[in-house]
Design an enzyme around this catalytic site. Structure first.
Site, PDB file in Angstrom:
ATOM      1  N   ALA A  66       0.867  -1.175   0.000  1.00 36.06           N
ATOM      2  CA  ALA A  66       0.000   0.000   0.000  1.00 36.06           C
ATOM      3  C   ALA A  66       0.904   1.225   0.000  1.00 36.06           C
ATOM      4  CB  ALA A  66      -0.887  -0.015   1.238  1.00 36.06           C
ATOM      5  N   GLY A 110       0.590  -4.953   1.021  1.00 40.39           N
ATOM      6  CA  GLY A 110      -0.620  -5.044   0.207  1.00 40.39           C
ATOM      7  C   GLY A 110      -0.377  -5.711  -1.137  1.00 40.39           C
ATOM      8  N   GLU A 113      -0.653  -9.286  -0.424  1.00 37.88           N
ATOM      9  CA  GLU A 113      -2.079  -9.552  -0.155  1.00 37.88           C
ATOM     10  C   GLU A 113      -2.880  -9.574  -1.461  1.00 37.88           C
ATOM     11  OE1 GLU A 113      -2.255  -6.329   2.737  1.00 37.88           O
ATOM     12  OE2 GLU A 113      -2.780  -7.789   4.281  1.00 37.88           O
ATOM     13  N   GLU A 133       4.689  -5.077   7.213  1.00 35.98           N
ATOM     14  CA  GLU A 133       3.918  -4.027   7.900  1.00 35.98           C
ATOM     15  C   GLU A 133       4.356  -3.820   9.348  1.00 35.98           C
ATOM     16  OE1 GLU A 133       2.632  -6.304   5.875  1.00 35.98           O
ATOM     17  OE2 GLU A 133       0.880  -5.542   4.824  1.00 35.98           O
TER      18      GLU A 133
END
Ligand code: HXC
Length: 238
Positions: A66, A110, A113, A133
């Site tokens: 992200a 992300g 993911e 993260e």
């Protein structure tokens, strides 16, 4: 629809390809990119000329996570009240055709993911998977903390997420995170071969099969078998 942060194309073998295209930011996933990705996947899902989809990135990065700069100022309200993740990240879950992630380089946070939301992952030999993260004082919130422990043995999932360490393609293959590890020059060729083999199958049967597996995975076996029985009988109407 025209896109700025992704590129799309339709291959002759009924395969829709989305290429994430923020190369300077290593395809960091911001709001616009995720909205465009969701729209492109929905477009492909609705297009009868497409039987299978592929998501890929650049040679250096599938996606490095992200967008950290964008997230840095987010408050509780931005993330929870305004559905930072669920608003557009989860669109891929509602796509009914098979989706393959073709991963070269970094698939972090992300990005990892996003790859895990796909039905298959093909990894180039330079791929690096990880959920770093925890090093930013957050934890995998785009499905990672839930999907990794279902995909890998619990102790391996915890190790990855508690340390933020990366896995290379061979390690990811050995752990069962990816379907195939291939030389980087052959990543797209191998991915397209698989996609074409899937795209030639019955679209109706594939949709029911994906539905049966995705929902069945969350059910106790007797309920899953009853769901499967309903799905297979519906296929006989096609
Ligand atoms: C924004 C990013 C980025 C990211 C890289 N960049 N990752 N920008 N968000 N996630 C940018 C860098 O700032 C830099 O921009 C450019 O991309 C190139 O990155 P470098 O660091 O110079 O490249 P390199 O030295 O090769 O290192 C690559 C890397 C490193 C190891 C991937 O960039 C890195 O650690 N990135 C962060 C990875 C990460 O922590 N991901 C998880 C994010 S959190 P400039 O402008 O300086 O050239 C997340 C949470 C999801 O995903 C769910 C939350 C609820």
């Amino acid at each position: 629809m025209t896109y700025e942060m992704i590129q799309t194309r339709i291959d002759a073998d009924k395969v829709g390809v989305v290429t994430l295209n923020r190369p300077k930011q290593l395809n960091a996933l911001n709001e616009q990119l995720m909205t465009e990705l969701g729209a492109a996947l929905k477009e492909f899902d609705d297009n009868p000329a497409i039987g299978c989809m592929v998501i890929t990135g650049s040679e250096k990065a599938f996606a490095a996570g992200a967008d950290i700069g964008a997230m840095a100022t987010y408050s509780f309200a931005d993330v929870y009240v305004h559905d930072y993740i669920t608003r557009n990240w989860e669109i891929i879950r509602s796509v009914r055709k098979p989706v393959i992630a073709a991963v070269s380089g970094f698939a972090l946070g992300g990005g990892c993911e996003l790859a895990m939301m796909c039905d298959f992952i093909i990894a180039a030999d330079n791929a690096k998977f990880g959920q770093p993260e925890i090093k930013l004082g957050i934890f995998p919130g785009g499905g990672g903390s839930q999907r990794l422990m279902r995909q890998l043995p619990m102790c391996q999932a915890k190790l990855l997420m508690f340390t933020g360490d990366f896995l290379n393609a061979e390690e990811a293959l050995a752990m069962g995170l990816v379907n195939q590890a291939v030389p980087r020059a052959q990543l797209l060729e191998e991915t397209m071969k698989l996609a074409a083999r899937i795209a030639e199958k019955s679209p109706v049967a594939l949709k029911f099969l994906k539905n049966s597996m995705l929902h069945g995975a969350d059910m106790p076996l007797p309920a899953a078998l009853a769901h499967e029985a309903a799905m297979i009988s519906l296929v006989f109407d096609s």
